[in-house]
Write a protein that holds these residues in place. Structure first.
Motif, PDB file in Angstrom:
ATOM      1  N   ARG A   1    -108.637  36.203  -3.782  1.00  0.00           N
ATOM      2  CA  ARG A   1    -107.952  35.856  -2.537  1.00  0.00           C
ATOM      3  C   ARG A   1    -106.506  36.329  -2.552  1.00  0.00           C
ATOM      4  N   ALA A   2    -105.836  36.230  -3.697  1.00  0.00           N
ATOM      5  CA  ALA A   2    -104.441  36.656  -3.778  1.00  0.00           C
ATOM      6  C   ALA A   2    -104.318  38.173  -3.615  1.00  0.00           C
ATOM      7  N   THR A   3    -105.178  38.921  -4.302  1.00  0.00           N
ATOM      8  CA  THR A   3    -105.083  40.381  -4.187  1.00  0.00           C
ATOM      9  C   THR A   3    -105.407  40.847  -2.776  1.00  0.00           C
ATOM     10  N   THR A   4    -106.367  40.192  -2.133  1.00  0.00           N
ATOM     11  CA  THR A   4    -106.704  40.553  -0.755  1.00  0.00           C
ATOM     12  C   THR A   4    -105.576  40.187   0.201  1.00  0.00           C
ATOM     13  N   LEU A   5    -105.034  38.993   0.031  1.00  0.00           N
ATOM     14  CA  LEU A   5    -103.983  38.503   0.923  1.00  0.00           C
ATOM     15  C   LEU A   5    -102.738  39.381   0.873  1.00  0.00           C
ATOM     16  N   PHE A   6    -102.378  39.824  -0.331  1.00  0.00           N
ATOM     17  CA  PHE A   6    -101.118  40.553  -0.492  1.00  0.00           C
ATOM     18  C   PHE A   6    -101.313  42.061  -0.706  1.00  0.00           C
ATOM     19  N   GLY A   7    -102.554  42.525  -0.712  1.00  0.00           N
ATOM     20  CA  GLY A   7    -102.795  43.951  -0.872  1.00  0.00           C
ATOM     21  C   GLY A   7    -102.409  44.480  -2.231  1.00  0.00           C
ATOM     22  N   ALA A   8    -102.610  43.677  -3.269  1.00  0.00           N
ATOM     23  CA  ALA A   8    -102.237  44.064  -4.629  1.00  0.00           C
ATOM     24  C   ALA A   8    -103.478  44.451  -5.429  1.00  0.00           C
ATOM     25  N   GLU A   9    -103.271  45.253  -6.451  1.00  0.00           N
ATOM     26  CA  GLU A   9    -104.386  45.652  -7.308  1.00  0.00           C
ATOM     27  C   GLU A   9    -104.747  44.569  -8.315  1.00  0.00           C
ATOM     28  N   HIS A  10    -103.752  43.776  -8.730  1.00  0.00           N
ATOM     29  CA  HIS A  10    -103.999  42.752  -9.749  1.00  0.00           C
ATOM     30  C   HIS A  10    -103.146  41.527  -9.468  1.00  0.00           C
ATOM     31  N   ALA A  11    -103.690  40.374  -9.760  1.00  0.00           N
ATOM     32  CA  ALA A  11    -102.946  39.117  -9.633  1.00  0.00           C
ATOM     33  C   ALA A  11    -103.199  38.252 -10.851  1.00  0.00           C
ATOM     34  N   ASN A  12    -102.139  37.666 -11.372  1.00  0.00           N
ATOM     35  CA  ASN A  12    -102.252  36.630 -12.394  1.00  0.00           C
ATOM     36  C   ASN A  12    -101.810  35.330 -11.752  1.00  0.00           C
ATOM     37  N   VAL A  13    -102.693  34.339 -11.753  1.00  0.00           N
ATOM     38  CA  VAL A  13    -102.427  33.085 -11.039  1.00  0.00           C
ATOM     39  C   VAL A  13    -102.184  31.920 -11.985  1.00  0.00           C
ATOM     40  N   GLN A  14    -101.945  32.211 -13.264  1.00  0.00           N
ATOM     41  CA  GLN A  14    -101.828  31.140 -14.249  1.00  0.00           C
ATOM     42  C   GLN A  14    -100.411  30.615 -14.446  1.00  0.00           C
TER      43      GLN A  14
END
Length: 421
Positions: A93-106
């Motif tokens: 959801r984070a990568t889709t929302l912000f158009g990023a290739e990778h997200a770390n949510v920790q």
């Protein structure tokens, strides 16, 4: 119109407030007292907001019980199949929302996200160029009281004296002079949109990484009410609360080429086990932020801030940069005869809760406020003149007059309860 949050869902077997009342009435009293404080005053701290009932439900869920060191599919503990699913949803959801290739949510906070970004890209002693603390830089941007100022050699850029806007010529000059390993773009009190393209050009010119600390504007970015740094930055650090309306925590976005370095910098280098209940709550917030209603909310936040800034200026406050592009307003109350610290005290006594902030080119402090929380409550542009007038009244009235101002603030807050029910 913005969508207000709703009352918390009915208690469940794992989130039973009556159980808290029975087992620890003292803490229950604190919780109820805080709900009352939030409900009968105006929360204008720029870094605060009201989460939705769904986010609160995830935070109070059995996921809080699960130990999950590592990443989905590669945990150091058993029984992680379901929390793996929650983290994968949060990342997707984070990568889709912000158009990023990778997200770390920790990351547990915005500061720990910045720490991980530095750990991934820098070595102790490296030079970093960031906004100086007197101009709105964060503690993690080189404060000697913080790890950043002790482990790295920070050089601070500032703002133009007359306009209060970032001095990009100075940024470029300092970058060429000091050849930093990284340039940090971000602030806790700068109310205008940074020019990410210019920062990218400067970083490329000196061979530096560009780290954007987007803790404050990230919710506006999610709602399309602020430009995105993702296409320009090597790494974007952010919080998941503030305008984004999620749980208190952090996140990091980057390209695929830095993904492994970022993940290893979060775990195991700077953190241990992930807080799976918080990660699930982040996933809920990302889902909410992808809805059209959130975009309307984000634009309303900005509209409210612009009107409130204009009205405060009309009331006599010196508004920095002459206004705002975001949810943030920074102002000097000196024309009303007080400094930021005294102003914060008088406003707090009236139920107008906000922060102080550094003022460029001076030793005094100003005030910093934001419109995220009051917009979540349902306030619009029509309420902003009244809020500004209450500011002035709180600064001037004493005795019975001050009590009347407090009553008016309480009445206004009562028309827009954060959790109606």
């Amino acid at each position: 119109m913005p969508v207000s949050t709703a009352p918390p869902a009915a208690p469940t077997a794992y989130a039973d407030f009556d159980a808290l009342r029975r087992h620890d009435p003292e803490i229950a009293e604190v919780v109820l007292g805080e709900l009352g404080r939030q409900s009968d005053s105006l929360q204008l701290i720029a870094a605060e907001n009201f989460t939705s009932p769904a986010v609160l439900a995830a935070l109070g869920s059995p996921l809080a019980n699960k130990y999950a060191e590592g990443y989905p599919g590669a945990r150091h503990h058993g029984g992680c199949e379901l929390v793996d699913a929650a983290e994968r949803m949060a990342v997707e959801r984070a990568t889709t929302l912000f158009g990023a290739e990778h997200a770390n949510v920790q990351s547990h906070s915005g500061s720990s996200a910045v720490l991980a970004a530095y750990a991934a890209l820098l070595k102790p002693g490296d030079t970093v160029l960031a906004m100086g603390l007197p101009y709105g830089g964060h503690l993690t941007h080189g404060s000697p009281a913080n790890f950043s100022g002790r482990w790295f050699d920070f050089v601070g850029y500032g703002v133009e004296a007359e306009s209060g806007l970032i001095d990009y010529d100075q940024v470029h000059t300092l970058a060429r002079q000091h050849r930093p390993k990284a340039i940090v773009c971000g602030s806790i009190s700068y109310p205008r949109h940074p020019d990410y393209a210019v920062f990218r050009e400067i970083a490329d010119d000196v061979g530096a990484y560009l780290i954007v600390d987007a803790a404050h504007p990230m919710g506006l970015i999610a709602g399309g009410a602020a430009p995105s740094p993702v296409p320009y930055a090597d790494v974007v650090c952010a919080t998941t609360h503030k305008v984004l309306r999620g749980p208190r925590g952090g996140m990091i976005l980057c390209g695929s080429e830095l993904a492994e370095r970022i993940d290893r910098a979060v775990f195991p280098f700077t953190q241990g086990g992930a807080q799976m209940h918080t990660i699930a709550a982040k996933a809920v917030a990302f889902g909410e932020a992808a809805a059209p209603a959130f975009a309307a909310y984000a634009h309303q936040v900005v509209a409210n801030a612009r009107v409130l800034a204009d009205e405060l200026e009309a009331e006599g406050f010196a508004v920095l940069t002459g206004g705002t592009d975001t949810h943030l307003i920074s102002a000097d109350p000196a024309p009303l005869g007080v400094d930021g610290k005294a102003a914060r005290g008088r406003l707090a006594a009236a139920g107008l809760v906000l922060d102080t902030c550094a003022l460029p080119y001076g030793d005094s402090r100003g005030i910093r406020l934001g419109t995220a929380a009051i917009t979540t409550q349902g306030m619009g542009e029509a309420e902003m003149p009244r809020v500004a007038a209450l500011f002035t009244a709180a600064m001037r009235e004493e005795g019975e007059g001050a009590r009347k101002v407090r009553a008016e603030v309480r009445a206004l807050a009562g028309r827009f309860p954060p959790y109606p029910g």
